[in-house]
Design a protein around this motif. Sequence first.
Motif, PDB file in Angstrom:
ATOM      1  N   THR B   5       0.828  -1.185   0.000  1.00 43.60           N
ATOM      2  CA  THR B   5       0.000   0.000   0.000  1.00 43.60           C
ATOM      3  C   THR B   5       0.865   1.238   0.000  1.00 43.60           C
ATOM      4  N   LEU B   6       0.988   1.777  -1.144  1.00 47.96           N
ATOM      5  CA  LEU B   6       1.753   3.013  -1.260  1.00 47.96           C
ATOM      6  C   LEU B   6       0.842   4.136  -0.836  1.00 47.96           C
ATOM      7  N   LEU B   7       0.344   3.924   0.339  1.00 46.43           N
ATOM      8  CA  LEU B   7      -0.710   4.802   0.799  1.00 46.43           C
ATOM      9  C   LEU B   7      -0.330   6.259   0.599  1.00 46.43           C
ATOM     10  N   LEU B   8      -1.132   6.882  -0.186  1.00 48.60           N
ATOM     11  CA  LEU B   8      -1.079   8.316  -0.302  1.00 48.60           C
ATOM     12  C   LEU B   8       0.201   8.850  -0.921  1.00 48.60           C
ATOM     13  N   SER B   9       1.315   8.215  -0.623  1.00 46.41           N
ATOM     14  CA  SER B   9       2.548   8.715  -1.209  1.00 46.41           C
ATOM     15  C   SER B   9       2.501   8.606  -2.718  1.00 46.41           C
ATOM     16  N   ALA B  10       1.853   7.553  -3.204  1.00 43.26           N
ATOM     17  CA  ALA B  10       1.782   7.345  -4.644  1.00 43.26           C
ATOM     18  C   ALA B  10       1.016   8.455  -5.329  1.00 43.26           C
ATOM     19  N   VAL B  11       0.211   9.081  -4.597  1.00 42.66           N
ATOM     20  CA  VAL B  11      -0.619  10.107  -5.215  1.00 42.66           C
ATOM     21  C   VAL B  11      -0.317  11.473  -4.644  1.00 42.66           C
ATOM     22  N   SER B 129     -11.153  15.034   0.247  1.00 39.13           N
ATOM     23  CA  SER B 129     -10.785  14.368   1.489  1.00 39.13           C
ATOM     24  C   SER B 129     -11.084  12.883   1.386  1.00 39.13           C
ATOM     25  N   ILE B 130     -10.352  12.104   2.138  1.00 41.56           N
ATOM     26  CA  ILE B 130     -10.597  10.662   2.189  1.00 41.56           C
ATOM     27  C   ILE B 130     -11.889  10.425   2.970  1.00 41.56           C
ATOM     28  N   VAL B 131     -12.642   9.439   2.513  1.00 43.44           N
ATOM     29  CA  VAL B 131     -13.996   9.275   3.037  1.00 43.44           C
ATOM     30  C   VAL B 131     -14.051   8.859   4.497  1.00 43.44           C
ATOM     31  N   VAL B 132     -12.922   8.400   5.042  1.00 45.25           N
ATOM     32  CA  VAL B 132     -12.910   8.025   6.458  1.00 45.25           C
ATOM     33  C   VAL B 132     -11.749   8.725   7.148  1.00 45.25           C
ATOM     34  N   PRO B 133     -11.888   8.994   8.420  1.00 43.46           N
ATOM     35  CA  PRO B 133     -10.765   9.587   9.160  1.00 43.46           C
ATOM     36  C   PRO B 133      -9.715   8.528   9.437  1.00 43.46           C
ATOM     37  N   ASN B 134      -8.547   8.974   9.843  1.00 46.79           N
ATOM     38  CA  ASN B 134      -7.484   8.029  10.183  1.00 46.79           C
ATOM     39  C   ASN B 134      -7.962   7.080  11.280  1.00 46.79           C
ATOM     40  N   GLN B 221     -18.509 -11.184  -8.723  1.00 46.67           N
ATOM     41  CA  GLN B 221     -18.692 -12.203  -7.698  1.00 46.67           C
ATOM     42  C   GLN B 221     -19.528 -13.295  -8.357  1.00 46.67           C
ATOM     43  N   ALA B 222     -18.865 -14.391  -8.723  1.00 48.60           N
ATOM     44  CA  ALA B 222     -19.516 -15.389  -9.564  1.00 48.60           C
ATOM     45  C   ALA B 222     -20.607 -16.149  -8.836  1.00 48.60           C
ATOM     46  N   ASN B 223     -20.334 -16.487  -7.636  1.00 46.99           N
ATOM     47  CA  ASN B 223     -21.305 -17.274  -6.878  1.00 46.99           C
ATOM     48  C   ASN B 223     -21.632 -16.548  -5.583  1.00 46.99           C
ATOM     49  N   GLY B 224     -22.892 -16.633  -5.191  1.00 43.29           N
ATOM     50  CA  GLY B 224     -23.329 -15.910  -4.013  1.00 43.29           C
ATOM     51  C   GLY B 224     -22.672 -16.438  -2.757  1.00 43.29           C
ATOM     52  N   PRO B 225     -22.907 -15.766  -1.661  1.00 44.49           N
ATOM     53  CA  PRO B 225     -23.721 -14.559  -1.546  1.00 44.49           C
ATOM     54  C   PRO B 225     -22.913 -13.302  -1.832  1.00 44.49           C
ATOM     55  N   ALA B 226     -23.593 -12.162  -1.822  1.00 43.53           N
ATOM     56  CA  ALA B 226     -22.898 -10.881  -1.907  1.00 43.53           C
ATOM     57  C   ALA B 226     -21.917 -10.780  -0.749  1.00 43.53           C
ATOM     58  N   THR B 227     -20.852 -10.046  -0.970  1.00 48.50           N
ATOM     59  CA  THR B 227     -19.842  -9.969   0.070  1.00 48.50           C
ATOM     60  C   THR B 227     -19.299  -8.538   0.151  1.00 48.50           C
ATOM     61  N   ASN B 228     -18.318  -8.327   0.973  1.00 49.22           N
ATOM     62  CA  ASN B 228     -17.754  -6.996   1.173  1.00 49.22           C
ATOM     63  C   ASN B 228     -16.227  -7.061   1.148  1.00 49.22           C
ATOM     64  N   ALA B 229     -15.631  -5.952   0.763  1.00 48.83           N
ATOM     65  CA  ALA B 229     -14.187  -5.779   0.928  1.00 48.83           C
ATOM     66  C   ALA B 229     -13.999  -4.553   1.814  1.00 48.83           C
ATOM     67  N   VAL B 230     -13.338  -4.753   2.929  1.00 48.40           N
ATOM     68  CA  VAL B 230     -13.181  -3.675   3.904  1.00 48.40           C
ATOM     69  C   VAL B 230     -11.781  -3.085   3.788  1.00 48.40           C
ATOM     70  N   GLU B 231     -11.728  -1.760   3.714  1.00 51.38           N
ATOM     71  CA  GLU B 231     -10.437  -1.061   3.692  1.00 51.38           C
ATOM     72  C   GLU B 231     -10.350  -0.153   4.914  1.00 51.38           C
ATOM     73  N   SER B 232      -9.179  -0.128   5.496  1.00 49.02           N
ATOM     74  CA  SER B 232      -8.958   0.720   6.667  1.00 49.02           C
ATOM     75  C   SER B 232      -7.887   1.756   6.372  1.00 49.02           C
ATOM     76  N   LEU B 233      -8.020   2.905   7.002  1.00 44.93           N
ATOM     77  CA  LEU B 233      -7.035   3.966   6.850  1.00 44.93           C
ATOM     78  C   LEU B 233      -6.187   4.030   8.112  1.00 44.93           C
ATOM     79  N   ASN B 234      -4.927   3.717   7.954  1.00 47.23           N
ATOM     80  CA  ASN B 234      -4.034   3.690   9.113  1.00 47.23           C
ATOM     81  C   ASN B 234      -2.792   4.500   8.812  1.00 47.23           C
ATOM     82  N   LEU B 235      -2.870   5.774   9.046  1.00 48.16           N
ATOM     83  CA  LEU B 235      -1.710   6.646   8.862  1.00 48.16           C
ATOM     84  C   LEU B 235      -0.842   6.592  10.104  1.00 48.16           C
ATOM     85  N   GLN B 236       0.463   6.530   9.872  1.00 48.90           N
ATOM     86  CA  GLN B 236       1.384   6.492  11.010  1.00 48.90           C
ATOM     87  C   GLN B 236       1.602   7.895  11.547  1.00 48.90           C
TER      88      GLN B 236
END
Lengths: 212, 236
Positions: B5-11, B129-134, B221-236
């Motif tokens: 995760t080139l978090l933020l530095s990449a951009v 702004s990023i949609v979630v706080p640190n 998502q080929a086969n059910g059920p619907a699922t989620n991908a969770v991302e977290s923001l962890n700035l040092q």
Amino acid sequence: MKKSLILGLLGLAAAVAPCFGQGTVFLDNYFTGGPNINYGEAGVPANGQSGAAGVSGAGVNAAGWTMGLYYVVGTQVVPADPNPKPIGDPSVFGGLTLGTGAGSTASIFAPPFSTAGEGFSSGFFAVPGTAIGGGTTITLEIVAYNGADYASSTFRGHSAAFTMAVSSSSSPSPNPTGSAMPSFSVYAVPEPSVFALSGLGAAALMLIRRKK
Amino acid sequence: MRTKTLLLSAVALAAGVVASQAQSNVFSANVVGYATVVLKGNGNFTLVANPFDDGNGNQVTNTIDSANLLPKQSQVLTWNGASFNIIAKGGTPASWGSTVSIPPGQGFFVRNGSVGSLSPDITNTFVGSIVVPNGGSVTNQLPVGFSLNGTPIPYAGNIAILGQNGGDTNMDFGGPLGKQSQILTWNVAGQTYNIAAKGGTPPVWGSTVTIAPTDGFFVKQANGPATNAVESLNLQ
């Protein structure tokens, strides 16, 4: 073992095609730059409702008109419209199915584009019964009309039948109808009484001929 | 698993942690930044996603064309679950016929001009702004079938890894997906999709899928059920 598994998966990835559902077409003759939809005769209101008439032979150049489509899957010979002017219902004389739902209609001369005789739908039309990966040939007629729908409109017209291939619905650029459709025109739909009188006249003529 | 995760530095995240006082004793920390993407010209398509909330409804005509550089006949295509919806730019002078709100985490196509127009490549900058706080997290819903996504936190890295069940920590879109699922990324040069699929027993990915913070991508998502991908923001 692991290597062969990975190679197998790579093969799987290469073989999988992105198929999202039914094939799609784009109801569009704006991005293709035509062919245009024109006023077919004098007296057709420019906006299809009232007021100044459009110029016969010129592209529809006022908002108020809608474009739609009738289709059938496959290459089919569509019977000719029995009406003197091409204002018949393609589902009646031609056996075509009215396209409904997303991407099946488009406004003509809609702002800010305001391009005479042209328009495009706000989505792509998923053609029922076509291959999910695209490539299926369909037979189409494009219609234009001034009312809530083609069947009830007082000014309308349809194109001659043509064929085109649908695209995979994963394509951001499916085949546009404007790349295959012929130009056509809109006309006044005669009042039902005119049809009735015409029918009576034809019947009377037949009777006279029989008596002779 | 190594996290790329080139978090933020990449951009070139604009570093700022802006503390805004909502009411007395209550503070919210908004992480702000920007990211750039090149919209290929001459009628080509680019599949993008805005990783920032512009704070103004994320109207796509603002986020993708605030400088009004896209030429006549440019298009924006959004996915409705079965096909694309389209808005376009036309008229003289060229303007958008309509607009649509596209929140961070949702991918969309941008077509720069028309084929043969020789419209130049355009570099667009997403700002906000990023949609979630640190310390916060965001849940990306992955319904059965196709969905057009982006990463709502401006991470760059692997959302799926060859021979593994999923992707990098914090951007693991591939992990929750079942066997025979796919991830489709857009090959701008070829104007076609690159396809990665998940298979085998236990299911693993047949190729690595690497994305930039501004990339959109299809998930199937080929086969059910619907699922989620969770991302977290962890700035040092």
